[in-house]
Design a protein around this motif. Structure first.
Motif, mmCIF file in Angstrom:
data_model
loop_
_atom_site.group_PDB
_atom_site.id
_atom_site.type_symbol
_atom_site.label_atom_id
_atom_site.label_comp_id
_atom_site.label_asym_id
_atom_site.label_seq_id
_atom_site.Cartn_x
_atom_site.Cartn_y
_atom_site.Cartn_z
ATOM 1 N N PRO A 62 -6.302 -8.338 69.101
ATOM 2 C CA PRO A 62 -5.854 -9.069 67.906
ATOM 3 C C PRO A 62 -5.088 -8.170 66.943
ATOM 4 C CG PRO A 62 -8.179 -9.500 68.354
ATOM 5 C CD PRO A 62 -7.766 -8.354 69.234
ATOM 6 N N THR A 67 4.211 -9.914 63.223
ATOM 7 C CA THR A 67 4.316 -11.359 63.028
ATOM 8 C C THR A 67 5.276 -11.648 61.891
ATOM 9 O OG1 THR A 67 2.431 -11.432 61.509
ATOM 10 C CG2 THR A 67 1.965 -11.773 63.848
ATOM 11 N N ASP A 68 5.775 -12.862 61.868
ATOM 12 C CA ASP A 68 6.703 -13.283 60.829
ATOM 13 C C ASP A 68 5.972 -13.424 59.493
ATOM 14 O OD1 ASP A 68 9.524 -14.581 60.320
ATOM 15 O OD2 ASP A 68 8.069 -15.923 59.393
ATOM 16 N N ASP A 71 5.628 -17.421 58.952
ATOM 17 C CA ASP A 71 4.903 -18.122 60.011
ATOM 18 C C ASP A 71 4.248 -17.090 60.921
ATOM 19 O OD1 ASP A 71 3.953 -19.621 62.108
ATOM 20 O OD2 ASP A 71 5.870 -20.608 62.564
ATOM 21 N N GLU A 72 2.937 -16.864 60.748
ATOM 22 C CA GLU A 72 2.251 -15.814 61.493
ATOM 23 C C GLU A 72 2.092 -16.123 62.981
ATOM 24 O OE1 GLU A 72 -1.392 -14.711 59.636
ATOM 25 O OE2 GLU A 72 -0.403 -13.850 57.867
ATOM 26 N N SER A 73 2.413 -17.338 63.393
ATOM 27 C CA SER A 73 2.379 -17.659 64.821
ATOM 28 C C SER A 73 3.608 -17.126 65.549
ATOM 29 C CB SER A 73 2.275 -19.170 65.023
ATOM 30 O OG SER A 73 3.471 -19.818 64.621
ATOM 31 N N ARG A 74 4.598 -16.687 64.797
ATOM 32 C CA ARG A 74 5.828 -16.156 65.388
ATOM 33 C C ARG A 74 5.765 -14.633 65.439
ATOM 34 N NH1 ARG A 74 11.215 -18.599 63.082
ATOM 35 N NH2 ARG A 74 11.898 -17.553 64.997
ATOM 36 N N ARG A 75 6.282 -14.085 66.534
ATOM 37 C CA ARG A 75 6.261 -12.644 66.752
ATOM 38 C C ARG A 75 7.695 -12.181 67.007
ATOM 39 N NH1 ARG A 75 1.897 -15.022 69.727
ATOM 40 N NH2 ARG A 75 -0.117 -14.454 68.770
ATOM 41 N N GLU A 79 9.892 -12.513 70.457
ATOM 42 C CA GLU A 79 10.912 -13.561 70.541
ATOM 43 C C GLU A 79 12.278 -12.970 70.877
ATOM 44 O OE1 GLU A 79 10.746 -15.813 66.944
ATOM 45 O OE2 GLU A 79 8.734 -16.592 67.357
ATOM 46 N N ASP A 90 3.656 -15.347 77.780
ATOM 47 C CA ASP A 90 2.380 -15.967 77.398
ATOM 48 C C ASP A 90 1.516 -14.849 76.810
ATOM 49 O OD1 ASP A 90 3.151 -18.471 78.517
ATOM 50 O OD2 ASP A 90 2.626 -17.711 80.508
ATOM 51 N N TYR A 91 1.494 -14.770 75.488
ATOM 52 C CA TYR A 91 0.826 -13.678 74.790
ATOM 53 C C TYR A 91 -0.535 -14.150 74.306
ATOM 54 C CZ TYR A 91 0.204 -9.791 71.487
ATOM 55 O OH TYR A 91 -0.265 -8.689 70.807
ATOM 56 N N GLU A 93 -4.270 -12.982 72.624
ATOM 57 C CA GLU A 93 -5.076 -11.966 71.943
ATOM 58 C C GLU A 93 -6.532 -12.127 72.379
ATOM 59 O OE1 GLU A 93 -4.170 -12.693 67.808
ATOM 60 O OE2 GLU A 93 -2.535 -11.241 67.862
#
Length: 397
Positions: A62, A67-68, A71-75, A79, A90-91, A93
């Motif tokens: 983790p 991350t963005d 939007d913390e779901s974006r890396r 990307e 497929d990332y 944690e």
């Protein structure tokens, strides 16, 4: 240019991890009488589907990737790889503890089955176990020009994997001393400074054997690249005596951060990346590479046996050794960057906070600091059961 992530309140990667038990399966397979499930080199590879399946499955810890901000779901760095290569990542944690993950994938690997993962990240002492068991595949360095050109020379040839044939550092770090400079009232320079009378009951050590032992040996002047059983038992005798005397407050996982931040603890064993983030809130928190030396460690990328997308995984590893990408990641995770060339990228940033990271020796150690860093030799399978029993008896695990 990317934004710095060092200031502001963000939990560190290590601060969210907790010990998950004794790793029974790991211990059993490693040296408690169960036959070693060694896999011969010719039995490690599967048919590589990378050409027709543009995907790769990656298991990591983790909070160990950028991350963005919105939007913390974006890396962002991940990307960028997907856009450039068309490979979907497929990332997941899912790694919270080395022994727990060993127990999760061990049954498949010892029975010559695909784990469903193409890339994993483990601490080097656990990587050593995977390499010894033949559970990981040799990487094709011809397909990884960035790794070849930019991997930190100090990390290129650990004892468990000479030449890094099977592993590539993801991030590195230093185990040293952290302390509250204002509350202690003086500088701490040596490991022996932890044992000063006025720190009695206000010192913690790390509870994990692999995390704690090397720094303590270095305090005795031991060359940890070639330590002996006598060196190990000597530190155990010393730690036992300090526990009985009430000098050591307790043994901790990564929760030493809370104790240090609150002032309950004045000095402790600590990880460099954690302290950088604590300093954002409290500049009186200091990190020291002791004069006697400190341990340089890594957590490394490996490709497990029978991975279905080996070529794609190798391309993903090499992506993170592009100095521009490594710099963006380093600005977020704030551990020791295994790509020294990323320093120049950060130094050229127009943002002052980002550029300042290039001068932080806990991210890019200078030569003076490097001269005091060492990579400890691994605990062998024969040594581990007895050493673990003794250490865990002291710690109370």
């Amino acid at each position: 240019m990317f934004a710095p992530r060092v200031n502001g309140r963000r939990p560190s990667r290590r601060s969210v991890l907790r010990a998950l038990g004794s790793g029974a399966l790991a211990g059993a397979l490693a040296g408690c009488g169960v036959p070693a499930a060694y896999v011969a080199p010719g039995e490690r590879a599967a048919v590589d589907r990378s050409g027709r399946e543009k995907r790769v499955s990656w298991a990591n810890w983790p909070l160990y990737i950028d991350t963005d901000d919105v939007d913390e779901s974006r890396r962002p760095t991940l990307e960028a790889f997907e856009r450039r290569t068309g490979i979907r990542v497929d990332y997941v944690e899912e790694i919270n503890d080395n022994d727990e993950f060993f127990g999760k994938v061990g049954p498949a690997l010892m029975n010559h089955q695909d784990t469903g993962r193409d890339l994993i990240v483990l601490s080097d002492w656990m990587c050593a176990r995977f390499v010894r068991l033949g559970w990981v595949q040799e990487m094709d360095r011809a397909a990884q020009p960035n790794v070849t050109a930019h991997l930190d020379p100090q990390l290129r040839s650990p004892a468990f994997d000479p030449g890094r044939a099977f592993s590539v550092p993801w991030q590195s770090g230093i185990t040293g001393i952290a302390y509250n400079r204002r509350k202690v009232g003086r500088e701490l320079r040596r490991l022996s400074d932890l044992w000063a009378d006025d720190l009695k009951g206000r010192v913690t050590l790390l509870s994990g054997l692999d995390e704690a032992f090397a720094l303590l040996m270095q305090g005795n002047g031991v060359d940890v690249t070639r330590w002996t059983a006598d060196d190990f038992h000597r530190i155990c005798d010393q730690v036992e005596a300090r526990v009985r005397a009430g000098h050591i407050r307790r043994f901790t996982g990564n929760d030493y951060i809370k104790d240090l931040a609150s002032g309950d603890v004045l000095a402790c064993q600590a990880y460099s990346g954690d302290v950088i983030q604590l300093q954002a809130d409290d500049p009186d928190i200091a990190f020291v590479v002791p004069e006697e030396g400190a341990e340089l460690w890594s957590e490394s990328l490996m490709i497990p046996d029978l991975a279905r997308h080996k070529t794609n995984a190798e391309r993903l590893v090499d992506h993170y050794y592009d100095p521009e990408v490594a710099a963006e990641l380093a600005a977020w995770v704030t551990y020791v960057c295994p790509v020294p060339a990323a320093r120049d990228v950060l130094a050229s940033a127009s943002d002052k906070e980002t550029a300042a990271l290039a001068e932080d020796p806990l991210i890019f150690p200078d030569e003076t600091m490097r001269s005091r860093l060492a990579i400890a030799r691994d605990i062998t399978p024969k040594e581990r059961p007895g050493f673990a029993r003794r250490w865990n008896g002291i710690v109370g695990l």
